[in-house]
Design a protein around this motif. Structure first.
Motif, PDB file in Angstrom:
ATOM      1  N   LYS A  54       8.410   5.743  -3.067  1.00  9.16           N
ATOM      2  CA  LYS A  54       7.613   6.215  -1.926  1.00  9.16           C
ATOM      3  C   LYS A  54       6.148   5.820  -2.074  1.00  9.16           C
ATOM      4  O   LYS A  54       5.492   5.445  -1.099  1.00  9.16           O
ATOM      5  N   ARG A  55       5.625   5.909  -3.302  1.00  9.16           N
ATOM      6  CA  ARG A  55       4.232   5.515  -3.518  1.00  9.16           C
ATOM      7  C   ARG A  55       4.047   4.018  -3.267  1.00  9.16           C
ATOM      8  O   ARG A  55       3.011   3.598  -2.736  1.00  9.16           O
ATOM      9  N   THR A  56       5.033   3.231  -3.682  1.00  9.54           N
ATOM     10  CA  THR A  56       4.959   1.796  -3.396  1.00  9.54           C
ATOM     11  C   THR A  56       4.975   1.552  -1.891  1.00  9.54           C
ATOM     12  O   THR A  56       4.214   0.722  -1.371  1.00  9.54           O
ATOM     13  N   GLU A  57       5.833   2.303  -1.190  1.00  4.08           N
ATOM     14  CA  GLU A  57       5.888   2.172   0.264  1.00  4.08           C
ATOM     15  C   GLU A  57       4.556   2.584   0.889  1.00  4.08           C
ATOM     16  O   GLU A  57       4.065   1.947   1.833  1.00  4.08           O
ATOM     17  N   VAL A  58       3.941   3.659   0.331  1.00  6.99           N
ATOM     18  CA  VAL A  58       2.632   4.090   0.836  1.00  6.99           C
ATOM     19  C   VAL A  58       1.582   2.997   0.618  1.00  6.99           C
ATOM     20  O   VAL A  58       0.770   2.702   1.503  1.00  6.99           O
ATOM     21  N   ALA A  59       1.603   2.399  -0.589  1.00 11.24           N
ATOM     22  CA  ALA A  59       0.625   1.340  -0.875  1.00 11.24           C
ATOM     23  C   ALA A  59       0.822   0.147   0.054  1.00 11.24           C
ATOM     24  O   ALA A  59      -0.150  -0.438   0.561  1.00 11.24           O
ATOM     25  N   VAL A  60       2.092  -0.206   0.302  1.00  7.15           N
ATOM     26  CA  VAL A  60       2.368  -1.326   1.208  1.00  7.15           C
ATOM     27  C   VAL A  60       1.893  -0.998   2.621  1.00  7.15           C
ATOM     28  O   VAL A  60       1.241  -1.825   3.292  1.00  7.15           O
TER      29      VAL A  60
ATOM     30  N   GLY B 165       0.621   7.352  11.817  1.00 13.50           N
ATOM     31  CA  GLY B 165       1.508   8.511  11.823  1.00 13.50           C
ATOM     32  C   GLY B 165       2.548   8.435  10.722  1.00 13.50           C
ATOM     33  O   GLY B 165       2.786   9.421  10.000  1.00 13.50           O
ATOM     34  N   GLU B 166       3.183   7.257  10.558  1.00 20.51           N
ATOM     35  CA  GLU B 166       4.162   7.091   9.480  1.00 20.51           C
ATOM     36  C   GLU B 166       3.507   7.272   8.121  1.00 20.51           C
ATOM     37  O   GLU B 166       4.093   7.880   7.212  1.00 20.51           O
ATOM     38  N   LEU B 167       2.299   6.735   7.956  1.00 18.32           N
ATOM     39  CA  LEU B 167       1.601   6.842   6.674  1.00 18.32           C
ATOM     40  C   LEU B 167       1.244   8.299   6.364  1.00 18.32           C
ATOM     41  O   LEU B 167       1.346   8.743   5.211  1.00 18.32           O
ATOM     42  N   ALA B 168       0.824   9.054   7.390  1.00 17.55           N
ATOM     43  CA  ALA B 168       0.506  10.472   7.170  1.00 17.55           C
ATOM     44  C   ALA B 168       1.755  11.240   6.741  1.00 17.55           C
ATOM     45  O   ALA B 168       1.700  12.086   5.842  1.00 17.55           O
TER      46      ALA B 168
END
Length: 574
Positions: free
Chosen positions: A272-278, A474-477
């Motif tokens: 999830k953190r990798t997805e957040v960074a991307v 919105g997705e990032l939040a």
């Protein structure tokens, strides 16, 4: 000394003019730059191919005169900024490592205090075990003393038996001699009385031996009872240790499952953190694209406004320092008309060039957008090559954008000069001071139409990108919220697992102490039990021998009594 400077160009009537350098900062070391105070502008004879507004490196002597040629600074500035970013990341990493060291030292200090408390508890337990071992050693010493007592009784019994047999054999010999002679004299009678007296003195007293043997048997029985109590206590310890060991094994299995779940959760959290960074990199890239598109849209709007004003009618302007109006007044009218037509053609050509470069800039911006998105989603192995390609494309985009800014400035200057020429021509042709929308105008409607289409396309791209950015935010939040919740839950679970692991280590130490005590007691009690069995095996035959000795002593005592009567009859006077 090396300086960072901005190129300033002032155009003349025909597009030529002098070049100046605005000094921005001076180098004091490899990574040390000091801003130049105030407005420090110096002339530059040769600016090379640099446009106005470009950043360059200039080597100046003590008189602030340019030595050598100017060098383009954008690439070097990018490297400096990259190095600065790496230094910042390295410094942040070192700060995190220092904080981890502090936490590790705190944990080690707490662990050391806990170990000291455990060692103190172990020391007390060892003292208790040593006291119990001392009691066992005392019991073993008592049993060894009893063994010595039994050996002493056996020796006394054997010695008494040998002496008694010797005296009895001697007495039997004397008796046979008396039986053969039928009478004895006084000397023989005295000798017999001496032997009988000696035999009475060495006569075994079985009661004393019986008393000692009984005392030893009672002590052995007491030792056997004490050993039974200790064996029962040992079995209680063994049972308790087995139950504790079983409970510990179950708790360890549960702890292993907890650690496995926590590690699985950590893998999910890392994903999830990798997805957040991307998503963050994608959001940053699209935001930069949106900023660039808006800037391009503003530039297109300004350019369309300029072209509309140029194409509609010539606007008179006041004479400037770059145009000699008196020369235009003296110039033949045909020549002036040709000059105005030439300036109009140059202006139209310049506008077409700016529009083409604006389109090229838009295409490069789209390429940058696509490449940044690829780099954001790329793996670690492919990211390096993509970032290098991205850096080259960004450098090309920046150079084209700087060139376009200079050309727009030059285009505005040409427009001003053409308006001045056109205003003089308009007046010399006998027209009123206010121009009308006829004669001498430039038909730029196709270019304006083309710019309008580009504006509409850019506006649509901006709206589409704004919608994508809102959706992405919105997705990032939501992802940030999920990551925070899972991080908090994992931290709580990690603390619980650490506490449980610490408790299990303490229990493991206690159970190991219990097993150590059980094994030590088992070894000691086995040795004491073997020794007690050996003592009982020794005392049982001794009891039989003592019973036989009592019978022998009784028969010997009867025989001595009879011999004394016989000797008395033989020595009595007739």
């Amino acid at each position: 000394m090396l300086y960072l400077a901005e190129v300033l160009k002032k155009s003349g009537v025909f597009g030529s003019g002098k070049t100046e350098l605005k000094l921005l900062a001076s180098q004091r070391g490899e990574y040390n730059w000091v801003p130049v105070p105030g407005e420090d502008i110096i002339p530059a004879d040769d600016s090379g191919n640099f446009n106005s507004g470009a950043l360059v490196f200039a080597d100046l002597n003590a008189s602030k005169q340019v030595q050598g040629s100017l060098k383009e600074a954008s690439g070097q500035l990018v490297k400096i900024l990259q190095n600065f970013s790496r230094f910042q990341e390295k410094f942040k990493t070192q700060e995190e490592e220092i904080e981890q060291w502090k936490q590790s030292l705190t944990y080690q200090s707490q662990e050391l205090n806990r170990r000291e408390m455990e060692m103190e508890a172990h020391r007390e337990e060892v003292d208790n075990v040593q006291q119990e071992l001392s009691r066992l050693d005392a019991k073993q010493a008592e049993m060894e003393e009893q063994q010595g007592e039994i050996d002493r009784l056996r020796q006394e019994v054997e010695q008494s038996r040998q002496e008694l047999e010797l005296a009895w054999n001697q007495l039997q010999g004397e008796r046979e001699e008396l039986s053969g002679s039928g009478s004895i004299d006084a000397e023989q009678a005295g000798s017999l009385q001496q032997w009988l007296q000696y035999l009475s003195e060495v006569m075994i007293q079985p009661q004393e031996l019986q008393t000692s043997l009984t005392a030893v048997q009672e002590q052995l029985s007491a030792q056997e009872a004490w050993l039974g109590e200790r064996t029962a206590q040992l079995e209680e310890w063994r049972t308790q240790a087995q139950e504790n060991q079983s409970q510990l094994d179950e708790a360890v299995q549960g702890l292993d499952q907890g650690w496995e779940q926590w590690h699985q959760s950590q893998l999910e959290l890392a994903g999830k953190r990798t997805e957040v960074a991307v998503r963050e990199r994608l959001l940053e890239a699209k935001d930069q694209v949106l900023t660039g598109l808006r800037s391009q849209l503003t530039g297109l709007t300004d350019l369309a406004t300029q072209m509309s004003s140029v194409g509609s009618s010539p606007v008179p302007s006041s004479s400037g320092p770059d145009v000699d109006l008196s020369e235009l007044e003296r110039m033949p009218l045909n020549t002036l008309q040709e000059r105005v037509r030439q300036l109009q053609n140059e202006l139209e050509t310049g506008m077409r060039l700016v529009i083409d470069e604006q389109e090229e800039l838009m295409l490069q911006r789209l390429d940058l957008n696509e490449l940044e998105a690829k780099a954001a989603r790329a793996s670690d192995g492919d990211r390096a090559s993509l970032e290098a390609e991205l850096a080259d494309l960004q450098e090309s985009y920046g150079f084209l954008n700087d060139t376009l800014v200079g050309q727009r400035r030059s285009l505005r200057e040409r427009e001003r000069i053409m308006n001045q020429h056109q205003s003089v021509l308009w007046r010399r042709l006998g027209n009123p001071p206010e121009p009308v929308s006829s004669g001498g105008t430039v038909d730029l409607s196709p270019l304006v139409s083309r710019l309008t289409e580009q504006q509409q396309s850019l506006q649509q791209q901006v709206q589409t990108l704004e919608g994508e950015l809102d959706s992405l935010r919105g997705e990032l939040a939501e992802l940030h919220s999920q990551v925070e919740q899972q991080t908090s839950a994992d931290e709580g679970q990690l603390q619980e697992l650490k506490d449980l692991d610490r408790q299990l280590r303490d229990r493991r130490g206690e159970i190991a102490q219990t097993w150590g005590r059980v094994n030590a007691y088992q070894e000691l009690l086995d040795g004491l039990r073997d020794r007690l069995t050996h003592l009982k095996e020794t005392t049982d035959p001794l009891a039989g021998s003592l019973e036989h000795l009592q019978e022998l002593a009784a028969s010997q005592e009867n025989a001595v009594t009879q011999l004394q009567e016989v000797v008395g009859h033989l020595t009595a006077p007739e």
